[in-house]
Design a protein around this motif. Structure first.
Motif, short mmCIF file in Angstrom:
data_model
loop_
_atom_site.label_atom_id
_atom_site.label_comp_id
_atom_site.label_asym_id
_atom_site.label_seq_id
_atom_site.Cartn_x
_atom_site.Cartn_y
_atom_site.Cartn_z
N SER A 272 20.98 -6.21 -7.63
CA SER A 272 21.21 -4.78 -7.48
C SER A 272 20.07 -4.12 -6.72
O SER A 272 18.95 -4.63 -6.66
CB SER A 272 21.35 -4.13 -8.87
N PHE A 273 20.36 -2.95 -6.16
CA PHE A 273 19.33 -2.13 -5.55
C PHE A 273 18.49 -1.48 -6.65
O PHE A 273 18.99 -1.23 -7.75
CB PHE A 273 19.96 -1.05 -4.67
N PRO A 274 17.19 -1.23 -6.35
CA PRO A 274 16.53 -1.42 -5.06
C PRO A 274 16.17 -2.88 -4.80
O PRO A 274 15.78 -3.59 -5.72
CB PRO A 274 15.26 -0.57 -5.18
N GLN A 275 16.32 -3.31 -3.55
CA GLN A 275 15.79 -4.61 -3.15
C GLN A 275 14.31 -4.44 -2.79
O GLN A 275 13.89 -3.37 -2.35
CB GLN A 275 16.57 -5.16 -1.96
N CYS A 276 13.54 -5.50 -2.98
CA CYS A 276 12.10 -5.34 -2.85
C CYS A 276 11.45 -6.63 -2.36
O CYS A 276 11.79 -7.73 -2.82
CB CYS A 276 11.52 -4.96 -4.23
N LEU A 277 10.53 -6.48 -1.41
CA LEU A 277 9.68 -7.57 -0.92
C LEU A 277 8.23 -7.17 -1.14
O LEU A 277 7.86 -6.01 -0.89
CB LEU A 277 9.89 -7.80 0.58
N VAL A 278 7.39 -8.11 -1.56
CA VAL A 278 5.96 -7.83 -1.73
C VAL A 278 5.19 -8.87 -0.92
O VAL A 278 5.30 -10.08 -1.16
CB VAL A 278 5.53 -7.87 -3.20
N VAL A 279 4.40 -8.38 0.05
CA VAL A 279 3.63 -9.24 0.95
C VAL A 279 2.17 -9.21 0.53
O VAL A 279 1.57 -8.13 0.39
CB VAL A 279 3.76 -8.77 2.42
N ASP A 280 1.60 -10.42 0.33
CA ASP A 280 0.17 -10.53 0.05
C ASP A 280 -0.52 -10.88 1.37
O ASP A 280 -0.39 -12.00 1.89
CB ASP A 280 -0.08 -11.62 -0.99
N MET A 281 -1.29 -9.91 1.93
CA MET A 281 -1.97 -10.13 3.20
C MET A 281 -3.34 -10.79 3.02
O MET A 281 -4.09 -10.94 3.99
CB MET A 281 -2.10 -8.79 3.95
N TYR A 309 5.04 0.85 0.51
CA TYR A 309 3.94 1.09 -0.41
C TYR A 309 2.79 0.17 -0.02
O TYR A 309 3.01 -0.97 0.41
CB TYR A 309 4.36 0.81 -1.86
N LEU A 310 1.56 0.66 -0.18
CA LEU A 310 0.37 -0.12 0.17
C LEU A 310 -0.61 0.01 -0.99
O LEU A 310 -1.06 1.12 -1.31
CB LEU A 310 -0.23 0.43 1.46
N THR A 311 -0.93 -1.14 -1.63
CA THR A 311 -1.75 -1.10 -2.84
C THR A 311 -2.78 -2.23 -2.81
O THR A 311 -2.69 -3.17 -2.00
CB THR A 311 -0.87 -1.26 -4.10
N GLU A 312 -3.75 -2.13 -3.71
CA GLU A 312 -4.74 -3.19 -3.86
C GLU A 312 -4.35 -4.17 -4.98
O GLU A 312 -4.94 -5.25 -5.11
CB GLU A 312 -6.13 -2.60 -4.16
N ILE A 325 8.70 1.78 -12.15
CA ILE A 325 7.37 1.56 -11.56
C ILE A 325 7.30 2.23 -10.19
O ILE A 325 6.32 2.93 -9.87
CB ILE A 325 7.09 0.05 -11.45
N LEU A 326 8.34 2.05 -9.39
CA LEU A 326 8.35 2.64 -8.05
C LEU A 326 8.39 4.16 -8.09
O LEU A 326 7.78 4.83 -7.26
CB LEU A 326 9.54 2.10 -7.25
N SER A 327 9.10 4.70 -9.07
CA SER A 327 9.20 6.15 -9.16
C SER A 327 7.86 6.79 -9.52
O SER A 327 7.64 7.97 -9.25
CB SER A 327 10.27 6.56 -10.18
N SER A 328 6.97 6.00 -10.13
CA SER A 328 5.65 6.53 -10.48
C SER A 328 4.65 6.41 -9.32
O SER A 328 3.52 6.88 -9.42
CB SER A 328 5.09 5.79 -11.70
N MET A 329 5.09 5.77 -8.25
CA MET A 329 4.22 5.57 -7.09
C MET A 329 4.70 6.47 -5.94
O MET A 329 5.84 6.92 -5.91
CB MET A 329 4.25 4.10 -6.65
N THR A 330 3.80 6.69 -4.99
CA THR A 330 4.15 7.49 -3.81
C THR A 330 4.17 6.58 -2.59
O THR A 330 3.16 5.93 -2.28
CB THR A 330 3.12 8.61 -3.57
N PRO A 331 5.31 6.50 -1.89
CA PRO A 331 5.34 5.65 -0.70
C PRO A 331 4.43 6.20 0.38
O PRO A 331 4.28 7.42 0.54
CB PRO A 331 6.81 5.68 -0.28
N VAL A 332 3.81 5.31 1.13
CA VAL A 332 2.95 5.74 2.24
C VAL A 332 3.78 6.06 3.48
O VAL A 332 3.29 6.71 4.42
CB VAL A 332 1.90 4.66 2.58
#
Length: 378
Positions: A272-281, A309-312, A325-332
């Protein structure tokens, strides 16, 4: 019979005398009592347009007595005097400080005794600020740098009357350098650039048959040379993994970094949505924008809205509380896919972070797919 012939003869004489009288009246201004010598008039007089000026050209008179010429315009209110050198076969005269208008010139030659020739006439139109305002700059597609401090600027097609474009940038040793690119060229290499420094560009134009090329004002490009981060060591995880493609496309999220537009990630069907990818740079990097490459087939382009989103610290895409979790964050950054073979999403200002989270809150189908993901910074 003799009488008739005599009368006709007398009529011809009278007519001829009258005609001579008319000719005399036409040229009476050019005749002096002891005879008048006309110096040779300007031969093959032509005019060429310049920037706020006009250039007059004619052949040097073969008459050796001609020593100077005078150019008149604005109904003889303005005059320019020219000494004629015997060493040149062509007389060239620039009339400067002209407004952007049409002018008629009269040119007369003079000999040492002050005798003046019959005037030669020519009309021309200069160009000026209005021409420059109406000209269209050649624009830039992208400006990227590599690990060796070489910048590459890719350009859009040339514009009308373009002679060349110039780039002014700062080198690694803090010196300014100017390079030129011709209209038929599409890429300009700028060596030894200083990373993170802005650069400027401008276009130079020349109208048809014009004699002066004219440069527009320098334009500051909106960003420094961008750097596409190498993705060799990056890792990526997706919500519920992936859906394997049966046609060789793979479907695994790691294929977003294989450099091939024929392979990529496909979300798991039924997830289901939201779909999500997390990249570790692997390190905190300043990010200016990302580029997503959708599938070549348009009917596989399921993208719609995207959030960045961009986080440490990492986000777990499989966390059952992901929406909260996403709703508590602010997209960049947020964007909507406009169609096309690539989709760039720009941050309002560069921000740094180690983990890049790409969220798809919806789509045109109940799944998401795309082929490559690039990240750019300074």
């Amino acid at each position: 019979m003799k009488k008739i012939v005599y009368l006709l003869f007398m009529a011809l004489i009278v007519g001829y005398a009258s005609s001579c009288k008319d000719m005399d009246s036409i040229y009476k201004d050019f005749i002096v009592p002891n005879g008048y010598k006309y110096p040779q008039a300007p031969d093959s007089l032509k005019v060429y347009a310049g920037y706020n000026k006009l250039r007059l050209i004619w052949f040097r008179p073969s008459d050796p007595s001609v020593v100077r010429a005078e150019v008149y315009w604005n109904n003889y209110q303005d005059t320019l005097k020219i000494d004629i050198a015997s060493s040149s076969d062509i007389i060239q005269v620039d009339v400067p400080d002209l407004g952007e208008d049409t002018y008629t010139f009269y040119v007369k030659t003079f000999d040492e005794e002050g005798n003046v020739s019959i005037p030669a006439e020519v009309t021309g139109t200069s160009y000026g600020d209005n021409y420059i305002v109406g000209a269209t700059d050649r624009t830039i597609v992208s400006a990227l740098r590599d690990d060796d401090r070489n910048g590459t600027i890719t350009w859009n097609p040339k514009t009308t009357d373009l002679v060349y474009s110039e780039v002014r940038y700062t080198t690694f040793s803090d010196k300014q350098k100017i390079l030129r690119i011709l209209p038929e060229e599409t890429a300009l290499i700028c060596p030894d650039i200083k990373s993170g420094e802005p650069f400027e560009y401008r276009s130079v134009f020349l109208p048809p048959k014009g004699i002066d090329s004219v440069a527009r004002e320098w334009i500051k490009y909106e960003k420094p040379f961008m750097y596409k981060y190498p993705r060799t060591d990056w890792t990526v995880v997706a919500k519920n993994g992936n859906h394997d493609w049966g046609d060789g496309g793979g479907g695994q999220p790691a294929l977003l970094f294989d450099g091939k537009l024929s392979t990529g990630w496909h979300s798991r069907v039924g997830s289901s949505f939201p779909q999500c990818l997390v990249v570790d740079m692997k390190q905190s990097l300043p990010v200016d924008y990302i580029t997503i490459y959708p599938p070549e087939r348009e009917d596989w382009r399921y993208l719609k809205d995207v959030e960045i989103y961009l986080t440490e610290t990492p986000v777990n895409p499989d966390d059952p509380n992901l929406p909260s979790i996403l709703s508590s964050m602010t997209p960049v950054a947020e964007a909507q896919y406009p169609g096309g073979n690539s989709f760039s999403i720009y941050l309002p200002s560069p921000l740094s972070g180690r983990y890049l989270t790409v969220v798809f809150p919806n789509g045109t189908q109940p799944y998401i797919s795309f082929m490559e993901l690039d990240v750019y910074g300074y």
